[in-house]
Design a protein around this motif. Structure first.
Motif, PDB file in Angstrom:
ATOM      1  N   SER A   1       0.774  -1.265   0.212  1.00  0.00           N
ATOM      2  CA  SER A   1       0.027   0.094  -0.129  1.00  0.00           C
ATOM      3  C   SER A   1       0.916   1.024  -0.686  1.00  0.00           C
ATOM      4  N   PRO A   2       1.592   1.362  -1.028  1.00  0.00           N
ATOM      5  CA  PRO A   2       2.855   2.568  -1.027  1.00  0.00           C
ATOM      6  C   PRO A   2       2.287   3.777  -1.291  1.00  0.00           C
ATOM      7  N   ASP A   3       2.511   4.753  -0.254  1.00  0.00           N
ATOM      8  CA  ASP A   3       2.725   5.624   0.035  1.00  0.00           C
ATOM      9  C   ASP A   3       4.025   6.486  -0.413  1.00  0.00           C
ATOM     10  N   GLY A   4       3.387   7.377  -0.249  1.00  0.00           N
ATOM     11  CA  GLY A   4       4.412   9.095  -0.942  1.00  0.00           C
ATOM     12  C   GLY A   4       6.054   8.633   0.240  1.00  0.00           C
ATOM     13  N   ASP A   5       5.836   8.824   1.163  1.00  0.00           N
ATOM     14  CA  ASP A   5       6.594   8.959   2.332  1.00  0.00           C
ATOM     15  C   ASP A   5       7.926   6.742   1.521  1.00  0.00           C
ATOM     16  N   THR A   6       7.195   6.346   1.938  1.00  0.00           N
ATOM     17  CA  THR A   6       8.426   4.702   1.218  1.00  0.00           C
ATOM     18  C   THR A   6       8.689   5.132  -0.140  1.00  0.00           C
ATOM     19  N   LEU A   7       8.385   6.133  -0.741  1.00  0.00           N
ATOM     20  CA  LEU A   7       8.581   5.820  -2.548  1.00  0.00           C
ATOM     21  C   LEU A   7       9.857   6.612  -1.784  1.00  0.00           C
ATOM     22  N   GLY A   8       9.307   8.084  -2.104  1.00  0.00           N
ATOM     23  CA  GLY A   8      10.309   8.982  -1.714  1.00  0.00           C
ATOM     24  C   GLY A   8      10.654   8.548  -0.660  1.00  0.00           C
ATOM     25  N   CYS A   9      11.670   7.877  -0.294  1.00  0.00           N
ATOM     26  CA  CYS A   9      12.854   7.265   0.546  1.00  0.00           C
ATOM     27  C   CYS A   9      13.525   6.152  -0.429  1.00  0.00           C
ATOM     28  N   GLY A  10      12.616   5.495  -0.814  1.00  0.00           N
ATOM     29  CA  GLY A  10      13.146   4.325  -1.626  1.00  0.00           C
ATOM     30  C   GLY A  10      13.673   5.060  -2.901  1.00  0.00           C
ATOM     31  N   THR A  11      13.135   5.430  -3.710  1.00  0.00           N
ATOM     32  CA  THR A  11      13.763   6.589  -5.097  1.00  0.00           C
ATOM     33  C   THR A  11      15.035   7.883  -4.315  1.00  0.00           C
ATOM     34  N   ALA A  12      14.660   7.799  -3.708  1.00  0.00           N
ATOM     35  CA  ALA A  12      15.866   8.941  -2.643  1.00  0.00           C
ATOM     36  C   ALA A  12      16.997   8.179  -3.061  1.00  0.00           C
ATOM     37  N   LEU A  13      16.969   7.484  -1.756  1.00  0.00           N
ATOM     38  CA  LEU A  13      18.710   6.903  -0.621  1.00  0.00           C
ATOM     39  C   LEU A  13      18.770   5.581  -2.632  1.00  0.00           C
ATOM     40  N   CYS A  14      18.115   5.358  -3.515  1.00  0.00           N
ATOM     41  CA  CYS A  14      18.482   4.755  -4.228  1.00  0.00           C
ATOM     42  C   CYS A  14      19.209   5.488  -5.559  1.00  0.00           C
ATOM     43  N   GLY A  15      18.533   6.649  -5.375  1.00  0.00           N
ATOM     44  CA  GLY A  15      19.489   7.934  -6.686  1.00  0.00           C
ATOM     45  C   GLY A  15      20.459   8.119  -6.058  1.00  0.00           C
ATOM     46  N   ALA A  16      20.580   7.962  -4.087  1.00  0.00           N
ATOM     47  CA  ALA A  16      22.240   8.925  -3.851  1.00  0.00           C
ATOM     48  C   ALA A  16      22.600   8.068  -4.059  1.00  0.00           C
ATOM     49  N   LEU A  17      22.586   6.258  -3.483  1.00  0.00           N
ATOM     50  CA  LEU A  17      23.512   5.568  -3.640  1.00  0.00           C
ATOM     51  C   LEU A  17      24.315   5.352  -5.231  1.00  0.00           C
ATOM     52  N   GLN A  18      23.566   5.816  -6.256  1.00  0.00           N
ATOM     53  CA  GLN A  18      24.078   5.618  -7.574  1.00  0.00           C
ATOM     54  C   GLN A  18      24.939   5.896  -8.050  1.00  0.00           C
ATOM     55  N   ARG A  19      24.381   8.141  -7.861  1.00  0.00           N
ATOM     56  CA  ARG A  19      25.560   9.032  -7.417  1.00  0.00           C
ATOM     57  C   ARG A  19      26.484   8.700  -6.763  1.00  0.00           C
TER      58      ARG A  19
END
Lengths: 321, 321
Positions: A25-43
């Motif tokens: 039941s994904p919400d903006g917070d879990t999705l925001g966290c996941g994509t931001a952390l993933c993006g930061a690690l990739q960078r």
């Protein structure tokens, strides 16, 4: 083991091949966290992907601008905004192997090897913001969109009492980094389909008051919901909040007919009433201020009558009537 | 004459016996400005009162905690958030004698002897915040409530595109000074009277679509608003936001009949349209995304037809239709 931001950042620097889990039941917070952390690690040159056990509503598509699709064998499991691996659905077993959990729920079960918990954060994205800063990854528009989305959605756009000065300061920074905040807020908090408008109009026509206006009921029978095109379960679910917004109402009830003869009653209450206790009388449950219960057979009016009786008793017990 | 913050503060320090005028159809920004500036001047030992040409809805009562009632003969007239003295109703002539106007509307007619205009401020309260700082008056909970109210209400609780990093930084500070932000937001953005619910229900029944659904209109004629008890001008004003929330709508219009034969049309637009340009065609004004204009005589349908024609032309010019 509880760890702090610096220890979490050290761990993230030392490992690689990340699988980041976001709750069902994904919400903006879990999705925001996941994509931001993933993006930061990739960078930082690391391999990472963010996954969710359930389909992600299309309105969140823009969050994935922060990440690139990468193919690799995951080694390090990190959960974000996941208080309990029960919230991971089919991915529960994967979550049970988490090396790190980053969360803001006081109810976190500390299932991960390392838990970075800050229950004073309105959104888990506030913790991710600190991590990205500590990792030294510069914010860009995509990362800013992800962090902004978590802080805005978990606070009802800065309305609720969980909002802190830090929440606003982070939002200020994300807007400075180019977050498309107006577009995000329009999508998350304003946009309604023509069907949704028709549904609200029809449902508002059904409002009934009981107990001197302390109880209000709104109805969504199949005869209503099936006659309106272009609505989904989210639109019908949103009706549940309407009765409690009415001045003087301590218990708001939304009665919807899910299938022929199957009724779901959603309850919302003021701080004077624990509506999870009422739902429990009918085999349901939930939180103090938001609960629900189901009925099978009979009419929707009969189901409502039973719940109203219990609500009136709760109002009497609370000294409201 | 245009002046800057330092000149405005010098003027405020050098004068006394202030009559602060807030615009008719008072909103959280003009009332937040008026009460905050009045309270700040009183804290400097000056005499000041803040008045509005129309009755102030009771939900704003708490703003007046920032000020003390004082009896004196006013000498210095200051208008806050008043773009044009036409917006002062019966107090227009008093407004025409204004020594100072503090405003954020680009459409300000510069009627006052001195105008402090910052069109980049989301709320005029942001300018008042700078003035209070420059005056050296320390913020307390009451002043913080007033400034917070203006910033929150003029940005739809930080949702709209006029919000800036500064808006959020000011909100962060006001929360730090004890502003009751959660209570204010519940009152401003969630709480609805039973009458308000009835009004929304009636108004939703009137929605009309034009230009392939890019334009939507909602009506609030006197026959509707006078038949519903327990509503105020604010409840009617809030209808203005409904049409623009509908998917696909680029211009939302709310047509209300203020008095017999007197109509106020409020416009809200997507970023594709500058609706202040449309309002200006009919002698009105406002902001790019939120504007309004008035009509006298004829029927409400005739007024709407004129505005829709202009809206359709704006849509064509923007390549929407």
């Amino acid at each position: 083991m509880r760890i702090d931001i610096k220890e979490a950042v050290k761990f993230l620097r030392e490992n690689d091949d990340y699988l980041i889990l976001m709750h069902a039941s994904p919400d903006g917070d879990t999705l925001g966290c996941g994509t931001a952390l993933c993006g930061a690690l990739q960078r930082l040159g690391k391999k990472a992907k963010a996954v969710c056990p359930e389909e992600i509503p299309h309105k969140f598509d823009y969050l994935f601008d922060a990440v690139k699709a990468q193919t690799f064998e995951p080694k390090t499991i990190v959960c974000v905004d996941v208080a309990d691996t029960k919230l991971l659905g089919d991915m529960k077993e994967t979550g049970d192997k988490a090396e790190l959990c980053i969360d803001h729920h006081i109810s976190n079960t500390e299932y991960a090897k390392r838990t970075l918990l800050d229950a004073d954060s309105a959104a888990a994205c506030e913790i991710i913001y600190e991590i990205i800063n500590e990792l030294g990854v510069p914010f860009d528009k995509a990362l800013a969109n992800s962090v902004y989305t978590g802080t805005a959605t978990d606070t009802g756009c800065f309305r609720y009492s969980n909002t802190t000065p830090r929440t606003h300061r982070i939002a200020a920074e994300m807007i400075g980094f180019g977050a498309d905040f107006a577009g995000i807020n329009y999508t998350m908090f304003e946009l309604k389909t023509k069907g949704r408008i028709k549904l609200e109009q029809s449902a508002l026509n059904t409002i009934e008051y009981y107990a001197d206006g302390h109880i209000a009921v709104i109805y969504a029978p199949l005869s209503m919901t099936e006659s309106i095109e272009d609505i989904d379960s989210d639109d019908i679910g949103a009706l549940a909040n309407i009765p409690r917004q009415i001045q003087g109402v301590d218990i708001g009830i939304c009665a919807k007919e899910k299938k022929k003869g199957v009724y779901k009653l959603s309850l919302r209450s003021s701080k004077l009433i624990d509506c999870s206790e009422i739902a429990q009388l009918f085999g349901g449950g939930g939180h103090e201020r938001a609960s629900g219960c189901s009925f099978k057979g009979g009419t929707i009016e009969e189901a409502v009558a039973q719940v109203i009786k219990a609500c009136e008793e709760a109002c009497k017990k609370a000294g409201i009537i």
